[in-house]
Design a protein around this motif. Structure first.
Motif, mmCIF file in Angstrom:
data_model
loop_
_atom_site.group_PDB
_atom_site.id
_atom_site.type_symbol
_atom_site.label_atom_id
_atom_site.label_comp_id
_atom_site.label_asym_id
_atom_site.label_seq_id
_atom_site.Cartn_x
_atom_site.Cartn_y
_atom_site.Cartn_z
ATOM 1 N N ALA A 109 45.210 16.930 22.154
ATOM 2 C CA ALA A 109 44.978 18.466 23.375
ATOM 3 C C ALA A 109 43.143 17.875 23.773
ATOM 4 N N GLU A 110 42.320 18.478 21.823
ATOM 5 C CA GLU A 110 41.276 18.476 22.319
ATOM 6 C C GLU A 110 40.441 17.446 23.009
ATOM 7 N N GLU A 111 41.189 15.928 22.330
ATOM 8 C CA GLU A 111 40.581 15.354 23.429
ATOM 9 C C GLU A 111 40.714 15.326 25.431
ATOM 10 N N LYS A 112 41.180 15.758 25.319
ATOM 11 C CA LYS A 112 41.716 15.557 27.019
ATOM 12 C C LYS A 112 40.894 16.964 27.115
ATOM 13 N N GLY A 113 40.135 18.031 26.830
ATOM 14 C CA GLY A 113 40.166 19.284 26.620
ATOM 15 C C GLY A 113 41.360 19.953 27.299
ATOM 16 N N LEU A 114 42.127 20.319 26.729
ATOM 17 C CA LEU A 114 43.226 21.125 27.772
ATOM 18 C C LEU A 114 43.372 22.001 26.659
ATOM 19 N N LEU A 115 43.743 23.818 26.899
ATOM 20 C CA LEU A 115 43.975 24.420 25.973
ATOM 21 C C LEU A 115 45.900 24.722 25.722
ATOM 22 N N LEU A 116 46.034 24.274 24.572
ATOM 23 C CA LEU A 116 47.393 23.990 23.337
ATOM 24 C C LEU A 116 47.790 24.955 22.806
ATOM 25 N N THR A 117 48.215 25.777 22.713
ATOM 26 C CA THR A 117 48.436 27.043 22.175
ATOM 27 C C THR A 117 49.889 27.148 21.533
ATOM 28 N N TYR A 277 51.290 38.950 26.071
ATOM 29 C CA TYR A 277 49.695 38.948 24.982
ATOM 30 C C TYR A 277 49.233 37.678 25.091
ATOM 31 N N GLU A 278 50.106 37.361 24.566
ATOM 32 C CA GLU A 278 50.163 35.234 24.552
ATOM 33 C C GLU A 278 49.889 34.756 26.165
ATOM 34 N N VAL A 279 50.481 35.031 26.893
ATOM 35 C CA VAL A 279 50.403 35.007 28.332
ATOM 36 C C VAL A 279 48.688 34.410 28.644
ATOM 37 N N GLU A 280 48.562 36.198 28.417
ATOM 38 C CA GLU A 280 47.393 36.633 29.322
ATOM 39 C C GLU A 280 46.124 35.386 28.263
ATOM 40 N N ALA A 281 46.300 35.587 26.227
ATOM 41 C CA ALA A 281 45.645 35.153 25.927
ATOM 42 C C ALA A 281 45.333 33.560 26.427
ATOM 43 N N CYS A 282 45.987 33.331 26.819
ATOM 44 C CA CYS A 282 46.088 31.909 27.448
ATOM 45 C C CYS A 282 45.086 31.706 29.327
ATOM 46 N N ARG A 283 45.093 32.583 29.319
ATOM 47 C CA ARG A 283 44.620 32.757 30.604
ATOM 48 C C ARG A 283 42.986 32.883 30.369
ATOM 49 N N ARG A 284 42.584 33.323 29.458
ATOM 50 C CA ARG A 284 41.668 33.997 29.641
ATOM 51 C C ARG A 284 40.898 33.159 28.382
ATOM 52 N N ALA A 285 41.479 31.808 27.725
ATOM 53 C CA ALA A 285 41.195 30.920 27.061
ATOM 54 C C ALA A 285 40.831 30.019 28.196
ATOM 55 N N ILE A 286 41.319 29.774 29.114
ATOM 56 C CA ILE A 286 41.748 28.677 29.748
ATOM 57 C C ILE A 286 40.338 28.617 31.316
ATOM 58 N N GLY A 289 37.661 27.892 29.213
ATOM 59 C CA GLY A 289 37.533 26.786 29.313
ATOM 60 C C GLY A 289 37.591 26.158 27.403
ATOM 61 N N ASN A 290 38.065 26.888 26.879
ATOM 62 C CA ASN A 290 38.833 27.087 25.591
ATOM 63 C C ASN A 290 40.427 25.973 25.548
ATOM 64 N N THR A 291 40.381 26.012 24.343
ATOM 65 C CA THR A 291 41.503 24.629 23.618
ATOM 66 C C THR A 291 41.802 25.262 23.152
ATOM 67 N N GLN A 292 42.054 26.554 22.657
ATOM 68 C CA GLN A 292 42.478 27.236 21.284
ATOM 69 C C GLN A 292 42.391 28.335 21.581
ATOM 70 N N CYS A 293 42.960 29.414 21.507
ATOM 71 C CA CYS A 293 43.368 30.824 21.236
ATOM 72 C C CYS A 293 42.597 31.196 20.633
ATOM 73 N N SER A 294 41.630 32.652 19.773
ATOM 74 C CA SER A 294 41.458 32.444 18.868
ATOM 75 C C SER A 294 42.017 33.440 18.185
ATOM 76 N N GLU A 295 43.034 33.917 18.896
ATOM 77 C CA GLU A 295 44.711 34.640 17.970
ATOM 78 C C GLU A 295 45.232 33.520 17.385
#
Length: 324
Positions: A109-117, A277-286, A289-295
């Motif tokens: 996921a990191e190599e592809k620049g994609l969010l994975l959580t 809350y997890e869905v909204e965290a993903c939306r914010r991270a995407i 441009g983040n590949t992970q959620c701070s939570e």
């Protein structure tokens, strides 16, 4: 954000009931191996599209985020499939069956620049901050230990009793206990010991987990798939303690002083289901441009799996195919 659900089982229904009530998310697509099941799911919740294969849904360029709702044993393969189709991913816990699998897909996921959580909802809920704020306030003094238990009767659920589906209490409910201890005490752990009652098929029915942290704090926890445990948790300090009702989705937090007198009580905010809350965290991270959620940072997902790997190893429980 257009969201898709991969799998149409029980937990997928809970996610669908959540996102259909969220203003920031569109319940866009669902996929199941049985097309009729997917169509019925789509009709029930008003999704835009239904697919009879996962690959077909993942080829839909409109999909922004995929929620993986399949059994633990399938997470690794399904995460890889999503990433190969360049999709951001929210994967239900347990994230994968072991740390090795997690490291591989997280690197991908990191190599592809994609969010994975990992969709372990307790990490994202407002109640997590409420508990930590109480501790940080000093009202119960220096925190020294905690206890907790979580269990349900799941002995008649196929995915829970079959080793081939990564069954057992640990990956389903014990994972919440390990996460709870780390949310309170951090990830600097000096010792973990555990014991388990195993089924005839070789999955863990009931677990006892003790974690000792580098600063001397101790967490003593119990998880089970054989009965309805009371889901209580307690955090103890030298000036008082905290009582938590429903450690898996906190309903009430009570604070007591050293004389066992209740001095405060808190109730988390009203929620849809808690999954929002997890869905909204993903939306914010995407969006950021983040590949992970701070939570739920990637390193925490790996650390929890390492701990559970060690426990299973000590019990002699190897999930079929996990080391291939």
């Amino acid at each position: 954000m257009k969201m898709a659900i991969l799998g149409a089982g029980q937990i997928a229904h809970k996610m669908a009931a959540t996102i259909t009530k969220m203003k920031t998310v569109e319940a866009y697509a669902v996929a199941a191996r049985d097309e009729k099941r997917a169509q019925d799911f789509r009709a029930q919740y008003g999704f835009t599209k239904a697919y009879g294969s996962y690959e077909e849904m993942l080829s839909d360029e409109e999909v922004d985020l995929v929620y993986i709702a399949t059994p633990h044993s399938h997470h690794y393969a399904h995460i890889k499939m999503c990433l190969e189709h360049h999709k951001h991913v929210l994967c239900e816990k347990s994230f994968t069956v072991n740390a090795r699998q997690a490291r591989e897909v997280l690197q991908m996921a990191e190599e592809k620049g994609l969010l994975l959580t990992e969709a372990i909802w307790t990490r994202y809920m407002p109640s997590r901050k409420m508990v930590n704020d109480i501790i940080d306030s000093g009202v119960i003094g220096t925190v020294t230990s905690l206890t907790g238990n979580l269990g349900y009767f799941l002995g008649n659920v196929t995915r829970m009793v079959e080793p081939s589906l990564a069954g057992g209490a640990l990956l389903d409910v014990g994972v919440y206990m390990v996460n709870f201890a780390m949310m309170v005490f951090g990830n600097k752990i000096s010792k973990v010991s555990s014991s388990a009652v195993m089924s005839e098929k070789g999955v863990d029915y009931t677990d006892s987990i003790t974690m000792v942290f580098e600063n001397g704090e101790m967490a003593v926890m119990h998880s089970s798939m054989l009965g309805a445990l009371n889901r209580r948790a307690n955090i103890f300090g030298d000036k008082g303690y905290i009582e938590i009702t429903n450690v898996n989705n906190i309903e009430k937090i009570k604070v007591f002083d050293e004389n066992y007198k209740e001095v405060a009580a808190y109730t988390p905010p009203v929620q849809i289901t808690g999954y929002e809350y997890e869905v909204e965290a993903c939306r914010r991270a995407i969006k950021a441009g983040n590949t992970q959620c701070s939570e739920m940072p990637h390193e925490e997902t790996i650390r929890v799996l390492e701990i559970m790997d060690d426990m299973r190893r000590s019990w002699g429980y190897e999930i079929p195919g996990e080391n291939l």
